[in-house]
Design a protein around this motif. Structure first.
Motif, PDB file in Angstrom:
ATOM      1  N   GLU A   1       0.758  -1.186  -0.122  1.00  0.00           N
ATOM      2  CA  GLU A   1       0.154  -0.028  -0.004  1.00  0.00           C
ATOM      3  C   GLU A   1       0.915   1.280   0.027  1.00  0.00           C
ATOM      4  O   GLU A   1       0.339   2.454   0.199  1.00  0.00           O
ATOM      5  N   LEU A   2       2.031   1.178   0.078  1.00  0.00           N
ATOM      6  CA  LEU A   2       3.085   2.338   0.308  1.00  0.00           C
ATOM      7  C   LEU A   2       2.605   3.488  -0.801  1.00  0.00           C
ATOM      8  O   LEU A   2       2.283   3.169  -2.019  1.00  0.00           O
ATOM      9  N   LEU A   3       2.623   4.425  -0.245  1.00  0.00           N
ATOM     10  CA  LEU A   3       2.035   5.572  -1.239  1.00  0.00           C
ATOM     11  C   LEU A   3       3.045   7.153  -0.717  1.00  0.00           C
ATOM     12  O   LEU A   3       2.664   7.542   0.350  1.00  0.00           O
ATOM     13  N   LEU A   4       3.647   7.381  -1.764  1.00  0.00           N
ATOM     14  CA  LEU A   4       4.594   8.670  -1.584  1.00  0.00           C
ATOM     15  C   LEU A   4       3.465   9.830  -1.859  1.00  0.00           C
ATOM     16  O   LEU A   4       2.743   9.718  -2.345  1.00  0.00           O
ATOM     17  N   ARG A   5       4.149  10.849  -1.141  1.00  0.00           N
ATOM     18  CA  ARG A   5       3.373  12.107  -1.574  1.00  0.00           C
ATOM     19  C   ARG A   5       4.160  13.388  -1.869  1.00  0.00           C
ATOM     20  O   ARG A   5       5.142  13.276  -1.172  1.00  0.00           O
ATOM     21  N   GLU A   6       3.585  14.266  -2.404  1.00  0.00           N
ATOM     22  CA  GLU A   6       4.311  15.292  -3.107  1.00  0.00           C
ATOM     23  C   GLU A   6       3.649  16.576  -2.331  1.00  0.00           C
ATOM     24  O   GLU A   6       2.585  16.529  -2.341  1.00  0.00           O
ATOM     25  N   VAL A   7       4.406  17.595  -2.106  1.00  0.00           N
ATOM     26  CA  VAL A   7       3.772  18.898  -1.762  1.00  0.00           C
ATOM     27  C   VAL A   7       3.748  19.643  -2.947  1.00  0.00           C
ATOM     28  O   VAL A   7       4.487  19.960  -3.826  1.00  0.00           O
ATOM     29  N   VAL A   8       2.500  20.239  -3.048  1.00  0.00           N
ATOM     30  CA  VAL A   8       1.935  20.907  -4.412  1.00  0.00           C
ATOM     31  C   VAL A   8       2.071  22.428  -4.291  1.00  0.00           C
ATOM     32  O   VAL A   8       1.970  23.308  -5.191  1.00  0.00           O
ATOM     33  N   GLU A   9       1.842  22.889  -2.808  1.00  0.00           N
ATOM     34  CA  GLU A   9       1.661  24.329  -2.471  1.00  0.00           C
ATOM     35  C   GLU A   9       2.026  24.403  -1.053  1.00  0.00           C
ATOM     36  O   GLU A   9       1.833  23.685  -0.187  1.00  0.00           O
ATOM     37  N   THR A  10       3.014  25.439  -0.648  1.00  0.00           N
ATOM     38  CA  THR A  10       2.908  25.818   0.719  1.00  0.00           C
ATOM     39  C   THR A  10       2.454  27.172   0.927  1.00  0.00           C
ATOM     40  O   THR A  10       2.633  28.265  -0.098  1.00  0.00           O
ATOM     41  N   ASP A  11       1.904  27.559   2.069  1.00  0.00           N
ATOM     42  CA  ASP A  11       1.506  28.931   2.460  1.00  0.00           C
ATOM     43  C   ASP A  11       2.003  29.338   3.737  1.00  0.00           C
ATOM     44  O   ASP A  11       2.409  28.458   4.565  1.00  0.00           O
ATOM     45  N   THR A  12       2.025  30.551   4.049  1.00  0.00           N
ATOM     46  CA  THR A  12       2.475  31.252   5.270  1.00  0.00           C
ATOM     47  C   THR A  12       1.081  31.213   6.023  1.00  0.00           C
ATOM     48  O   THR A  12       0.156  31.964   5.412  1.00  0.00           O
ATOM     49  N   VAL A  13       1.029  31.021   7.200  1.00  0.00           N
ATOM     50  CA  VAL A  13      -0.014  30.998   7.925  1.00  0.00           C
ATOM     51  C   VAL A  13       0.413  31.473   9.491  1.00  0.00           C
ATOM     52  O   VAL A  13       1.466  31.505   9.782  1.00  0.00           O
ATOM     53  N   THR A  14      -0.608  31.924  10.349  1.00  0.00           N
ATOM     54  CA  THR A  14      -0.200  32.239  11.650  1.00  0.00           C
ATOM     55  C   THR A  14       0.445  31.247  12.406  1.00  0.00           C
ATOM     56  O   THR A  14       0.144  30.087  12.232  1.00  0.00           O
ATOM     57  N   ASP A  15       1.609  31.767  13.077  1.00  0.00           N
ATOM     58  CA  ASP A  15       2.367  30.727  13.760  1.00  0.00           C
ATOM     59  C   ASP A  15       3.245  29.840  12.766  1.00  0.00           C
ATOM     60  O   ASP A  15       3.767  28.769  13.316  1.00  0.00           O
ATOM     61  N   GLY A  16       3.256  29.867  11.479  1.00  0.00           N
ATOM     62  CA  GLY A  16       4.050  29.048  10.685  1.00  0.00           C
ATOM     63  C   GLY A  16       3.574  28.844   9.174  1.00  0.00           C
ATOM     64  O   GLY A  16       3.305  29.725   8.464  1.00  0.00           O
ATOM     65  N   TYR A  17       3.352  27.484   8.851  1.00  0.00           N
ATOM     66  CA  TYR A  17       3.229  27.147   7.236  1.00  0.00           C
ATOM     67  C   TYR A  17       2.049  26.025   7.364  1.00  0.00           C
ATOM     68  O   TYR A  17       1.695  25.396   8.016  1.00  0.00           O
ATOM     69  N   ARG A  18       1.693  26.190   5.956  1.00  0.00           N
ATOM     70  CA  ARG A  18       0.553  25.134   5.447  1.00  0.00           C
ATOM     71  C   ARG A  18       1.221  24.489   4.361  1.00  0.00           C
ATOM     72  O   ARG A  18       1.589  25.040   3.527  1.00  0.00           O
ATOM     73  N   ALA A  19       1.113  22.996   4.256  1.00  0.00           N
ATOM     74  CA  ALA A  19       1.848  22.538   3.256  1.00  0.00           C
ATOM     75  C   ALA A  19       0.377  21.712   2.516  1.00  0.00           C
ATOM     76  O   ALA A  19      -0.111  20.821   3.319  1.00  0.00           O
ATOM     77  N   VAL A  20       0.146  21.690   1.246  1.00  0.00           N
ATOM     78  CA  VAL A  20      -0.799  20.870   0.474  1.00  0.00           C
ATOM     79  C   VAL A  20      -0.120  19.711   0.011  1.00  0.00           C
ATOM     80  O   VAL A  20       0.746  20.046  -0.998  1.00  0.00           O
ATOM     81  N   HIS A  21      -0.628  18.738   0.141  1.00  0.00           N
ATOM     82  CA  HIS A  21       0.025  17.394  -0.554  1.00  0.00           C
ATOM     83  C   HIS A  21      -0.986  16.646  -1.475  1.00  0.00           C
ATOM     84  O   HIS A  21      -2.002  16.388  -1.259  1.00  0.00           O
ATOM     85  N   GLU A  22      -0.092  16.072  -2.238  1.00  0.00           N
ATOM     86  CA  GLU A  22      -1.128  14.987  -3.488  1.00  0.00           C
ATOM     87  C   GLU A  22      -0.114  13.924  -3.411  1.00  0.00           C
ATOM     88  O   GLU A  22       1.019  13.754  -3.092  1.00  0.00           O
ATOM     89  N   PRO A  23      -0.828  12.762  -3.877  1.00  0.00           N
ATOM     90  CA  PRO A  23      -0.206  11.619  -3.921  1.00  0.00           C
ATOM     91  C   PRO A  23       0.894  11.669  -5.178  1.00  0.00           C
ATOM     92  O   PRO A  23       0.659  12.314  -6.110  1.00  0.00           O
ATOM     93  N   LEU A  24       1.946  11.128  -4.850  1.00  0.00           N
ATOM     94  CA  LEU A  24       2.939  11.252  -5.728  1.00  0.00           C
ATOM     95  C   LEU A  24       3.202   9.902  -6.886  1.00  0.00           C
ATOM     96  O   LEU A  24       3.448   9.031  -6.309  1.00  0.00           O
ATOM     97  N   PHE A  25       2.724  10.267  -7.967  1.00  0.00           N
ATOM     98  CA  PHE A  25       2.816   9.223  -9.030  1.00  0.00           C
ATOM     99  C   PHE A  25       3.835   9.247  -9.999  1.00  0.00           C
ATOM    100  O   PHE A  25       4.542  10.285  -9.968  1.00  0.00           O
ATOM    101  N   GLU A  26       4.391   8.549 -10.844  1.00  0.00           N
ATOM    102  CA  GLU A  26       5.465   8.620 -11.626  1.00  0.00           C
ATOM    103  C   GLU A  26       5.484   9.791 -12.429  1.00  0.00           C
ATOM    104  O   GLU A  26       4.524  10.283 -12.935  1.00  0.00           O
TER     105      GLU A  26
END
Ligand SMILES: C[S@@+](CC[C@H](N)C(=O)[O-])C[C@H]1O[C@@H](n2cnc3c(N)ncnc32)[C@H](O)[C@@H]1O
Length: 359
Positions: free
Chosen positions: A334-359
């Motif tokens: 079931e191993l499923l790698l993820r990639e970050v597609v977007e990062t934002d600055t938010v209060t107290d830090g950051y938010r990252a949006v992830h999608e499954p990483l396919f080939e």
């Protein structure tokens, strides 16, 4: 999927922003007691440390420095869930105090600190730092017996908070999707790492090319004592599942957060020096390409392994569900790698949006 990455500027002897039992993994590298670059910092935390150093009381200074770290370890114990793992990267220090050369065994003292707080020590990892030095001894000349070996290794000390391991609901996706490959297990779970500057490490550079790190990068690493990206990335992959939160109370330039983003985990960092936040803002811009490169490198390495194993006439019993490849064990399917597609600055830090990483 989204992950949050909170960063606080402050003294980790008090992790006020972190609630009890809310962190599943700690990955950190403290300032190493009795390494000169940290003398001023420790003296600011406790002026008696400066006095001890000045009067040549090495053992007293060492103990007083560890007393400051102990207060952070108290906080680690408070915020880490039962069964959560703490990974402490630390090196020993060699130093002449009052004319006498000796080693100050930081790893032994940190081990004692965690054991006395009810953590169970687990087998640790020793990793070898790259060195350019041709002279593998300290002292003078080539005559016995008064030369000393050079310390070229550091420890990753591993502890479990309390006696019981964490439990998951049977078949939990967030655990099975976070599996690592069998051959990764064989290399990562060995007790001596000689390859942390190779493998994924070269990807943690601008433009994902094979260029050498710039002088600026090297200077920054020297001043911050940043550890190689591969250390927290491996540890996070080895000791946490998707959805977990990783804490680094000695955040520095934020390498742990960078690794947590790439590994698809939440993170919290706290750091005394406010200046490192700006450095991290630059690093975070590279996270989407870094996370993709790291994931692809892992898949590529796995395919090379599969090819070699087939060529050796060995068995590969299972097909991966999400990738066009075979795997050795049922648990990797079931191993499923993820990639970050977007990062934002938010209060107290950051938010990252992830999608499954396919080939
Ligand atoms: C060895 S460095 C960590 C480097 C980090 N792993 C990285 O990759 O950049 C130790 C860091 O701990 C910070 N530090 C030391 N004492 C601290 C404290 N009491 N609270 C918070 N941060 C502290 C130092 O400023 C330094 O940045």
């Amino acid at each position: 999927m989204e992950t949050t990455h909170r960063v606080f500027v402050g003294d980790s002897r008090d992790l006020a922003a972190v609630d009890d039992d809310t962190v599943e993994l700690v990955v950190t590298s403290p300032p190493y007691p009795m390494i000169e670059m940290w003398d001023d910092l420790f003296t600011e935390l406790d002026p008696a440390i400066g006095d001890a150093l000045e009067s040549g009381a090495g053992r007293r200074a060492f103990e007083a420095m560890h007393a400051q770290l102990d207060r952070v370890w108290d906080e680690v114990e408070r915020v880490l869930v039962d069964g959560g793992i703490a990974c402490i990267n630390v090196g020993d220090a060699t130093r002449s105090v009052d004319g006498s050369f000796r080693v100050f065994s930081n790893h032994a003292r940190v081990l004692e600190a965690f054991e006395s707080r009810g953590f169970d020590p687990l087998p640790d990892v020793l990793w070898r730092k790259p060195t350019n030095s041709a002279a593998k001894f300290m002292g003078s000349g080539t005559l016995p017996p008064n030369a000393y070996v050079t310390l070229e290794h550091e420890y990753v000390l591993l502890f479990r908070n309390g006696g019981d391991s964490r439990s998951f609901e049977p078949g939990a996706d967030r655990r099975y999707e976070a599996a690592y490959f069998w051959e990764e297990r064989n290399s990562w779970f060995s007790d001596v790492w000689t390859d942390v500057q190779g493998e994924l490490q070269h990807l943690e550079r601008p433009d994902d090319t094979d260029i050498e790190p710039s002088d600026q990068d090297t200077d920054l690493r020297d001043r911050s004592a940043a550890y190689p990206f591969e250390i927290p990335y491996r540890l996070i992959t080895m000791y946490s599942a998707y959805g977990d939160t990783v804490l680094d109370p000695f955040w520095g330039t934020g390498t742990t957060t960078l690794a947590a983003m790439c590994a698809g985990r939440h993170s919290i960092g706290q750091e005394l020096e406010s200046g490192f936040r700006e450095v991290f803002d630059e690093r975070v811009e590279r996270v989407p390409s870094l996370s993709r490169s790291v994931g692809r490198a892992r898949l590529e390495r796995h395919r090379e392994f599969v090819e070699q194993r087939r060529a050796d006439g060995k068995d590969l019993s299972y097909d991966a569900v999400h990738y066009d490849t075979s795997v050795v064990t049922k648990m990797e399917r079931e191993l499923l790698l993820r990639e970050v597609v977007e990062t934002d600055t938010v209060t107290d830090g950051y938010r990252a949006v992830h999608e499954p990483l396919f080939e």
